[in-house]
Design a protein around this motif. Structure first.
Motif, short mmCIF file in Angstrom:
data_model
loop_
_atom_site.label_atom_id
_atom_site.label_comp_id
_atom_site.label_asym_id
_atom_site.label_seq_id
_atom_site.Cartn_x
_atom_site.Cartn_y
_atom_site.Cartn_z
N THR A 152 0.90 -1.26 0.07
CA THR A 152 -0.09 -0.01 -0.23
C THR A 152 0.71 1.20 0.00
O THR A 152 1.79 1.32 0.85
CB THR A 152 -0.90 0.07 1.15
N PHE A 154 1.20 5.51 -0.09
CA PHE A 154 0.75 6.74 0.47
C PHE A 154 1.50 7.91 -0.28
O PHE A 154 2.77 7.81 -0.10
CB PHE A 154 0.56 6.89 2.16
N THR A 181 -1.69 -0.89 -3.91
CA THR A 181 -2.85 0.07 -3.90
C THR A 181 -2.28 1.34 -3.33
O THR A 181 -1.46 1.50 -2.86
CB THR A 181 -4.00 -0.28 -2.75
N THR A 182 -2.35 2.56 -4.44
CA THR A 182 -2.10 3.60 -4.14
C THR A 182 -2.94 4.52 -3.95
O THR A 182 -3.99 4.62 -4.55
CB THR A 182 -1.07 4.01 -5.32
N VAL A 183 -2.88 5.34 -2.69
CA VAL A 183 -3.67 6.35 -2.35
C VAL A 183 -3.16 7.62 -2.14
O VAL A 183 -1.77 7.79 -1.78
CB VAL A 183 -4.45 5.93 -0.85
N GLU A 184 -3.89 8.71 -2.28
CA GLU A 184 -3.50 10.12 -1.68
C GLU A 184 -3.67 10.44 -0.34
O GLU A 184 -4.94 10.16 -0.09
CB GLU A 184 -3.87 11.04 -2.67
#
Length: 206
Positions: A152, A154, A181-184
């Motif tokens: 993951t 961030f 999974t890549t999230v801001e």
């Protein structure tokens, strides 16, 4: 089936002051707190908070739990947690950024200066440093980068940084085929632009 019906009696005479609610505003001076706990001069007003944090860490972790992994070759955690935890044949890594072990220096520069003002940084240098830190922790636990199963990521600025981050990531992970999974996020606890959360195998290869 349970039904909940509000009544005036249940509320009694309690008062709730929303102005006292603490909201997350980004950097919480965690690096200053680390320095204080290591014996360096603390920043003004941080002594009480540092003592509280240290006491909490001692209460939560009076001894090294089974399966916990810690190494001096990776940056010191900024809270009461190990670098990784082994459960069966899996390794769960705590979130890890680009800070350097022993100095807390940030390759590519921090995203904020000491006053919290945004400044330019090199996300490629930060991403490479994150991957180096992940590799260091995995090797300390008897595993390796090619045994990563899930990542993951961030990022604090998807539009600015994703393309460069993604290119560097591919150099190391294309053949590993880990899920990702890549999230801001709005901010990370230290003034960095990228952080990884990793699950890896520590048992026999499948």
């Amino acid at each position: 089936v349970v039904g909940l019906v509000p009544t005036a009696a249940a509320a009694s005479n309690l008062e709730f002051d929303e102005e006292d609610v603490e909201t997350y505003q980004g950097d919480r001076n965690v690096l200053d707190r680390q320095a204080s706990e290591r014996g360096a001069a603390p920043s003004p007003g941080s002594q009480t908070e540092a003592a509280s944090t240290s006491a909490l860490a001692t209460a939560l972790h009076p001894s090294q739990p089974a399966g916990a992994v810690r190494t001096d070759r990776a940056p010191e955690p900024v809270g009461a947690y190990p670098h990784a935890r082994r459960v069966g044949e899996l390794l769960y890594l705590s979130g890890i950024g680009p800070r350097q072990a022993g100095t807390d220096a940030i390759p590519g520069g921090p995203v904020r200066d000491a006053r919290g003002r945004p400044q330019e940084y090199d996300v490629e240098a930060q991403t490479r440093a994150v991957i180096d830190n992940v590799r260091t922790i995995l090797e300390a636990a008897g595993s390796s980068l090619d045994r990563v199963l899930d990542v993951t990521v961030f990022l604090i600025d998807m539009q600015r940084d994703f393309e460069t981050f993604n290119r560097v990531y591919a150099e190391f992970f294309s053949d590993i085929a880990a899920t990702r999974t890549t999230v801001e996020v709005r901010a990370l606890p230290t003034p960095i632009a990228v952080e990884f959360k990793v699950v890896a195998s520590s048992g026999p290869d499948s």
